[in-house]
Structures are given as structure tokens and as C-alpha cells.
Write an enzyme that holds these catalytic residues in place. Structure first.
Site, short mmCIF file in Angstrom:
data_model
loop_
_atom_site.label_atom_id
_atom_site.label_comp_id
_atom_site.label_asym_id
_atom_site.label_seq_id
_atom_site.Cartn_x
_atom_site.Cartn_y
_atom_site.Cartn_z
N GLU A 91 0.82 -1.20 0.00
CA GLU A 91 0.00 0.00 0.00
C GLU A 91 0.85 1.26 0.00
OE1 GLU A 91 -3.84 -1.82 2.43
OE2 GLU A 91 -2.31 -0.72 3.53
N CYS A 104 3.28 8.65 0.56
CA CYS A 104 3.96 7.71 1.45
C CYS A 104 4.02 6.36 0.75
CB CYS A 104 3.20 7.61 2.77
SG CYS A 104 3.86 6.39 3.92
N CYS A 111 7.15 -6.75 6.75
CA CYS A 111 8.32 -6.22 7.45
C CYS A 111 8.79 -7.25 8.46
CB CYS A 111 7.98 -4.91 8.16
SG CYS A 111 9.42 -4.13 8.94
N CYS A 115 8.07 -4.58 14.98
CA CYS A 115 7.77 -3.59 16.02
C CYS A 115 6.39 -3.89 16.61
CB CYS A 115 7.82 -2.18 15.44
SG CYS A 115 9.47 -1.71 14.86
N CYS A 118 3.05 -2.03 15.37
CA CYS A 118 2.88 -1.78 13.94
C CYS A 118 2.08 -2.89 13.27
CB CYS A 118 4.26 -1.65 13.28
SG CYS A 118 4.17 -1.35 11.49
N CYS A 342 -1.19 6.41 9.85
CA CYS A 342 0.14 5.91 10.18
C CYS A 342 0.06 4.64 11.01
CB CYS A 342 0.93 6.98 10.93
SG CYS A 342 2.61 6.49 11.30
#
Length: 372
Positions: A91, A104, A111, A115, A118, A342
Site C-alpha cells: 500500500e 507515502c 516487514c 515492532c 505496527c 500511520c
């Protein structure tokens, strides 16, 4: 073998044409057609000899990632979902604001850094994106926005800023990220200022040094904690590159950076990292690094153990930093109604990491360091 020309920056295109007996200026011509005008049809590249246009049809192609969906939020934020093959999608988000438009973009399918707050990190990791898949998000967004020739009434570009803050850790895909950055900065391509392109990292120290030397742009660091104990929990890569090493790398980066400060991103987690004492600890931690803070209200996702800090607590945390003379902003939440805020980018990724700890990630990073 057909070459995807979106994978090549100016140096790559020059080498490609030299390999086929063509002069270097051909690379410049094609670079403009591809990235300044968004042209994928070789036949339409009218200042190139017809014989070469015909040859390009058999030697090369222009293959950006396919847009699967394009959704617009009530506040004008626009989220694109791109097919990157193998059952995976990534995305990117366009955020229009007065005087500027920010795109962005993602650099990995998933990933591996995991984290704890996230959404992307919780779905696992499949692979790095290619240069064409990274720059192709910008290429496709410009098409969707009609931004190849148009500018806003104030003369600004529709996409004036690019931030590598989407899915993935950009510096874990450093080679492809740097090539994509060079295209963004090239005057024959997108011509963006180094000050208007930002790379966000969780703190891969050796890669930060390489980025500084190879293609220094604005730097944002996902800090999120004022001490190693808490950051080890929130950002596990801190166990490999603790805060002392990370902040030293930030100071080194500023020697060549286009801005004279680092932006520290700090997600606000209720009762975890949002106390006044932690704000003061942050000030002590970063006193030797010219910086500003960007406080990010946490965006909850299914299965997350965290809650967003209350508005009054975010305001008070910011006041502590501001009273000490540190520039501090609080990120406005955008695109909530289309999960574009975010920390919410999740795409659709096949988790092939089989994560049973961080061993695989650290081995990957060790191999990357051995190649530097």
C-alpha cells in the site's frame, strides 16, 4: 530477456543502451519519457529514432505494479493497493495538504522488524520490493492524480514530497531504495529536492551510514522510547543497535544531510511511553542531536495490546518538549476511514518468515553488513 526499464536509474539506463550500441544521450531521452512524462509506449517517444523504438519493443518493457484498488477518504487522503505478485500486495498513501502533497510509499512486502505497535510488522515478511515496484508506486500515483503536467494554482507540484514510511524498513532494502531515491532526485526524472524526500528507519546503523554516503536525503528515525529497556520491547532491532549507537549514527548522518536536524518519530502509547518523566528522559537522551519530534497518535489494529494516548496526555507530553525549546509537532490523523493512517498499512502479504524469534532477521542484517 526483457528488461523492465523502471528498474533502472540514469546510470543503469546508460549501461543498458551502451550494451546495445547506443549513445549515452539515449538514456537521458528515455528517462524523461518514463519519469517526467509517464510514458510507457515506446512508439510515443517521438524524439527517438523509429528503428530504436522498434528495437525497444523487443528488448524492454515498462512494468509498474498494477493498481488493485484506489480509495479516497472523507478528508481527501487516497490509498492505493498494488499487486506485487506471488499473492502479495503493498500500500501507499497520498496526503493532500494546503501547499503540498505527500506520497507515502512502501519498500517491502511486509516487514521483518516486528515492532510491537505496527500493523505491518504483525503480518510477517515476504520479500524486498524491486526498484520498479518502489518507484512504480510514485509512477502510478502520478497517473491516478493526473500529475504529470498539472500543478496546483500556487505553482506547487501535486506530489511535492515523498516519504518512505509505508510498509517495510527501507534500509533493509538499501540497494533498491537508493536506486529509487536517485530517480526521485534526478532532474531528468522527478526532480524532487533532497529536502522533500524523507527516509524513515527503525535504526539500522550500518545502512544509515551507507545512505549518508550514497544518497543522503531527509532522515526520520522511529524512536518511540527514551531508554533501551523500553525500546527493546517496542522496537526489537534496538537489541542489535542500541540507542547509544543509533544516536551516534544520527550525528554522523547530519554531516551530509540536506536538513540540519533529524526527525524523531514517537508513537504515543497510553501508559507505556507517554509520561512527563519519559518526555524529560527523551530530552536528555537527544540533547546532542539537532532534532525535532513528531508525536504520532497510535492507530489501533485488531489484536494490538496498546491504546492511543488520550489527547490531553499527548498535549502535555508535547508541552514538556516545547518548553525545553525542541520543535515538536503532533501528526494529524488522516485517512482513518480507509485504514490509511500511520501504522495501519497492512496490504496482503504471505508470511514466509516463519518467525520463531529474530534469528532470521539478524542473519540477513549480518550478511548485509558483510557486503558493505
Amino acid at each position: 530477456m526483457t528488461v523492465n526499464l523502471l528498474d533502472l536509474d540514469a546510470a543503469g539506463l546508460t549501461a543498458f543502451f551502451a550494451g546495445h550500441g547506443e549513445k549515452p544521450f539515449r538514456a537521458r531521452q528515455v528517462l524523461r519519457w518514463l519519469h517526467r512524462f509517464g510514458q510507457a509506449d515506446f512508439a510515443a517517444m517521438t524524439d527517438i529514432a523509429r528503428s530504436l523504438r522498434d528495437r525497444l519493443g523487443s528488448l524492454a518493457a515498462v512494468l509498474p505494479p498494477t493498481v488493485i484498488s484506489d480509495r479516497i477518504a472523507d478528508d481527501g487522503t487516497r490509498k492505493f493497493l498494488f499487486d506485487v505478485g506471488g499473492g502479495n500486495a503493498v500500500e501507499s498513501v497520498f496526503i493532500p495538504e494546503e501547499g503540498r502533497g505527500t506520497l507515502c510509499i512502501s519498500t517491502q512486502a511486509g516487514c521483518a522488524l516486528d515492532c510491537s505497535f505496527c500493523s505491518t510488522g504483525k503480518q510477517g515478511f515476504n520479500r524486498n520490493l524491486s526498484v520498479a515496484e518502489i518507484i512504480g508506486q510514485l509512477w502510478q500515483a502520478r497517473h491516478a492524480l493526473g500529475a504529470w503536467h498539472e500543478r496546483e494554482s500556487n505553482g506547487e507540484r501535486l506530489i511535492s514530497n515523498v516519504v518512505l514510511m509505508g510498509m517495510g524498513e527501507p534500509l533493509a532494502n538499501l540497494d533498491n531504495t537508493v536506486t529509487a531515491l536517485r530517480l526521485m532526485l534526478d532532474d531528468n526524472a522527478y526532480g524532487l529536492s533532497r529536502r522533500r524526500v524523507t527516509v524513515s528507519t527503525s535504526g539500522l546503523v550500518p545502512a544509515m551510514d551507507r545512505l549518508r554516503d550514497e544518497c543522503a536525503v531527509a532522515l526520520a528515525v522511529s524512536l518511540h522510547a527514551p531508554n533501551d529497556g523500553l525500546r527493546d520491547q517496542l522496537v526489537p532491532i534496538n537489541r542489535k543497535y542500541p540507542l547509544r549507537e543509533l544516536l551516534a549514527a544520527c550525528r554522523r548522518y547530519l554531516e551530509k544531510a540536506p536538513r540540519d536536524f533529524v526527525t524523531f518519530e514517537y508513537v504515543m502509547l497510553d501508559g507505556v511511553n507517554d509520561a512527563d518523566v519519559q518526555a524529560r528522559e527523551l530530552l536528555a537522551l537527544t540533547r546532542e542531536v539537532p532534532c525535532k519530534f513528531n508525536l504520532i497518535p497510535f492507530n489501533p489494529f485488531p489484536g494490538s495490546p496498546y491504546r492511543r494516548s488520550p489527547t490531553y496526555r499527548i498535549r502535555r507530553f508535547a508541552e514538556v518538549l516545547l518548553e525545553a525549546g525542541v520543535v515538536t509537532t503532533t501528526r494529524k490523523t488522516r485517512g482513518d476511514d480507509i485504514d490509511a493512517a500511520c501504522g495501519q498499512l497492512a496490504g496482503q502479504v504471505l508470511d514466509r518468515t516463519q518467525r520463531t524469534g529474530r534469528r532470521t532477521l539478524f542473519l540477513q542484517l549480518d550478511r548485509q553488513e558483510a557486503c558493505t
